[in-house]
Scaffold this motif. Structure first.
Motif, PDB file in Angstrom:
ATOM      1  N   ILE A   1       0.839  -1.206   0.000  1.00 58.26           N
ATOM      2  CA  ILE A   1       0.000   0.000   0.000  1.00 58.26           C
ATOM      3  C   ILE A   1       0.870   1.250   0.000  1.00 58.26           C
ATOM      4  O   ILE A   1       0.521   2.263  -0.622  1.00 58.26           O
ATOM      5  CB  ILE A   1      -0.956  -0.034   1.212  1.00 58.26           C
ATOM      6  N   ALA A   2       2.032   1.179   0.660  1.00 58.27           N
ATOM      7  CA  ALA A   2       2.915   2.346   0.677  1.00 58.27           C
ATOM      8  C   ALA A   2       3.399   2.675  -0.729  1.00 58.27           C
ATOM      9  O   ALA A   2       3.435   3.844  -1.132  1.00 58.27           O
ATOM     10  CB  ALA A   2       4.103   2.085   1.601  1.00 58.27           C
TER      11      ALA A   2
ATOM     12  N   ALA B   1     -12.034   7.271  -4.050  1.00 56.52           N
ATOM     13  CA  ALA B   1     -12.156   5.850  -4.372  1.00 56.52           C
ATOM     14  C   ALA B   1     -10.802   5.161  -4.250  1.00 56.52           C
ATOM     15  O   ALA B   1     -10.703   4.038  -3.724  1.00 56.52           O
ATOM     16  CB  ALA B   1     -12.712   5.689  -5.788  1.00 56.52           C
ATOM     17  N   THR B   2      -9.746   5.855  -4.702  1.00 53.73           N
ATOM     18  CA  THR B   2      -8.398   5.296  -4.562  1.00 53.73           C
ATOM     19  C   THR B   2      -8.057   5.043  -3.101  1.00 53.73           C
ATOM     20  O   THR B   2      -7.520   3.998  -2.740  1.00 53.73           O
ATOM     21  CB  THR B   2      -7.384   6.270  -5.169  1.00 53.73           C
TER      22      THR B   2
ATOM     23  N   GLY C   1      -7.143  -2.742   1.172  1.00 54.18           N
ATOM     24  CA  GLY C   1      -6.138  -3.753   0.880  1.00 54.18           C
ATOM     25  C   GLY C   1      -5.961  -4.107  -0.575  1.00 54.18           C
ATOM     26  O   GLY C   1      -5.150  -4.961  -0.899  1.00 54.18           O
ATOM     27  N   ALA C   2      -6.724  -3.435  -1.471  1.00 51.13           N
ATOM     28  CA  ALA C   2      -6.613  -3.760  -2.889  1.00 51.13           C
ATOM     29  C   ALA C   2      -5.711  -2.740  -3.566  1.00 51.13           C
ATOM     30  O   ALA C   2      -6.168  -1.780  -4.159  1.00 51.13           O
ATOM     31  CB  ALA C   2      -7.988  -3.787  -3.541  1.00 51.13           C
TER      32      ALA C   2
ATOM     33  N   LEU D   1      -4.436   1.461  -7.723  1.00 51.16           N
ATOM     34  CA  LEU D   1      -3.518   2.013  -8.727  1.00 51.16           C
ATOM     35  C   LEU D   1      -4.229   2.178 -10.069  1.00 51.16           C
ATOM     36  O   LEU D   1      -4.086   3.199 -10.752  1.00 51.16           O
ATOM     37  CB  LEU D   1      -2.329   1.071  -8.867  1.00 51.16           C
ATOM     38  N   THR D   2      -5.043   1.183 -10.428  1.00 50.97           N
ATOM     39  CA  THR D   2      -5.768   1.269 -11.693  1.00 50.97           C
ATOM     40  C   THR D   2      -6.777   2.417 -11.669  1.00 50.97           C
ATOM     41  O   THR D   2      -6.931   3.150 -12.643  1.00 50.97           O
ATOM     42  CB  THR D   2      -6.498  -0.055 -11.971  1.00 50.97           C
ATOM     43  N   GLU D   3      -7.452   2.566 -10.533  1.00 54.42           N
ATOM     44  CA  GLU D   3      -8.420   3.662 -10.411  1.00 54.42           C
ATOM     45  C   GLU D   3      -7.732   5.014 -10.568  1.00 54.42           C
ATOM     46  O   GLU D   3      -8.235   5.909 -11.250  1.00 54.42           O
ATOM     47  CB  GLU D   3      -9.119   3.563  -9.056  1.00 54.42           C
ATOM     48  N   ALA D   4      -6.559   5.153  -9.945  1.00 55.42           N
ATOM     49  CA  ALA D   4      -5.869   6.439 -10.014  1.00 55.42           C
ATOM     50  C   ALA D   4      -5.376   6.719 -11.426  1.00 55.42           C
ATOM     51  O   ALA D   4      -5.546   7.818 -11.942  1.00 55.42           O
ATOM     52  CB  ALA D   4      -4.694   6.470  -9.032  1.00 55.42           C
TER      53      ALA D   4
END
Lengths: 84, 205, 91
Positions: free
Chosen positions: A55-56, B42-43, B50-51, B56-59
């Protein structure tokens, strides 16, 4: 630590309210830029709390690319609004 | 971290809130900027649940690429293309201009600014395309290069029909909706309006 | 020490974001917002770094990208909004 997290979320609410209320598109852009950097810092904070490397990494990438993306968006919106 | 659920709930509650703000926006550009807020939140939600890959895809895709593409799409689709004559289009006024010509130019500028004012309520932009003479103008309208054309009425026609000085310009639209919008505020347009259906080549009004 | 840094960053965040609510020009808001966001975020990340030094490469990267990109974003936003303002005045 939980209290700090709640205060951070409350700070996040201020630009959301501002982005909803204000009619000028540049004020909205300011609010969005503020929100994007704040959410990235929140992700980093939570990842450090949980000691989670994955996550980081996501947080750092979002911090970098999100800012770059909003620069691009600002340029496009400027083109649009000045032509009017 | 004695009660980690509470802040999690709080963050997740931000997502429907920002989605509601996005839905009630009227102006397309403002809606796109609010979409940026929604994407950021949403990101955040995806990341703390935890996803990391979804976040990353959303951003990258959902926020960055989609908003930029949509801004460009909205910009190029919400436009009213109006064909005008080259002589009207030239903005600079020569020193040796007659008073009649100057009045005509002022009238043209007034018409254009009125059009802009009316279609701004519908978040449209006005784009002027200049053509050499009236034949090219009508050809452009026939070939659907422009949504409407605006040109000065010939002098002899004006004398025949004894029009007053106000309606020196004629504007023809080929889009019925645009004609409706403009003709609703006919009083402050100061030009003759008409609507032509290109497909059947039959002029109405 | 780490708590002190994090709380200092939080106070900066609250202070700078509260300027968003005032009815000033975008440039004025942008100034306070960029100062508070950049400095506050750097303070928070430094606090995190102090607390858990094990993840230092990521946090240092975050600080660097914050310092560079936020300044640049502030500059670009200021340039865009001010040029837009001057155009409307001209019209």
């Amino acid at each position: 630590m939980n209290i700090i997290l709640v205060i951070m979320i409350l700070t996040l609410l201020i630009p959301i309210y501002q982005g909803w209320k204000d009619e000028d598109i540049w004020q909205k852009m300011l609010a969005v830029a503020s929100i994007s950097s704040k959410t990235a810092i929140l992700i980093l904070f939570i990842s450090v709390l949980r000691d989670d490397w994955m996550i980081a990494i996501v947080g750092v990438i979002i911090l970098t690319v999100g800012n770059a993306g909003f620069m691009l968006l600002a340029q496009v919106i400027k083109r649009v609004t000045t032509e009017n | 971290m004695n009660n980690p659920d509470f802040s999690l709930y709080l963050i997740t509650a931000l997502l429907p809130l920002s989605a509601f703000l996005l839905v009630i926006q009227v102006n397309p550009f403002h809606a796109l900027v609010i979409r940026g807020i929604l994407g950021a939140i949403a990101t955040l939600v995806y990341a703390i649940l935890g996803a990391g890959d979804v976040a990353l895809t959303e951003a990258l895709m959902g926020t960055l690429l989609a908003i930029t593409l949509y801004v460009i799409a909205v910009r190029s689709s919400l436009v009213m293309k109006l064909g005008v004559l080259e002589t009207d289009f030239q903005k600079e006024t020569q020193a040796s201009i007659s008073t009649e010509e100057k009045e005509k130019k002022d009238l043209f500028l007034l018409i254009i600014s009125n059009f802009k004012k009316i279609i701004r309520k519908y978040y449209l932009r006005l784009e002027l395309l200049s053509y050499k003479d009236i034949n090219n103008l009508e050809k452009a309208l026939q070939e659907k290069e422009v949504h409407g054309i605006c040109f000065p009425i010939n002098n002899n026609i004006k004398n025949n029909e004894n029009l007053d000085n106000k309606n020196l310009y004629e504007t023809i639209f080929r889009i019925e909706r645009l004609y409706e919008i403009i003709s609703q505020e006919n009083s402050n347009v100061e030009t003759n309006l008409s609507y032509v259906n290109i497909k059947q080549n039959k002029e109405e009004n | 020490m780490s708590y002190f840094l994090i709380i200092f960053g939080l106070i900066l965040w609250l202070w700078g974001t509260s300027y968003l609510l005032s009815k000033r020009s975008p440039l004025y808001k942008l100034h306070s917002l960029s100062v508070s966001d950049t400095l506050g975020s750097i303070a928070i990340v430094m606090g995190l770094l102090w607390k858990i030094p094990r993840e230092w490469p990521l946090l240092v990267l975050a600080i660097i990208s914050l310092a560079i990109w936020n300044t640049m974003l502030g500059y670009v936003l200021a340039y865009c909004s001010s040029s837009n303002k001057s155009n409307t005045v001209d019209e």
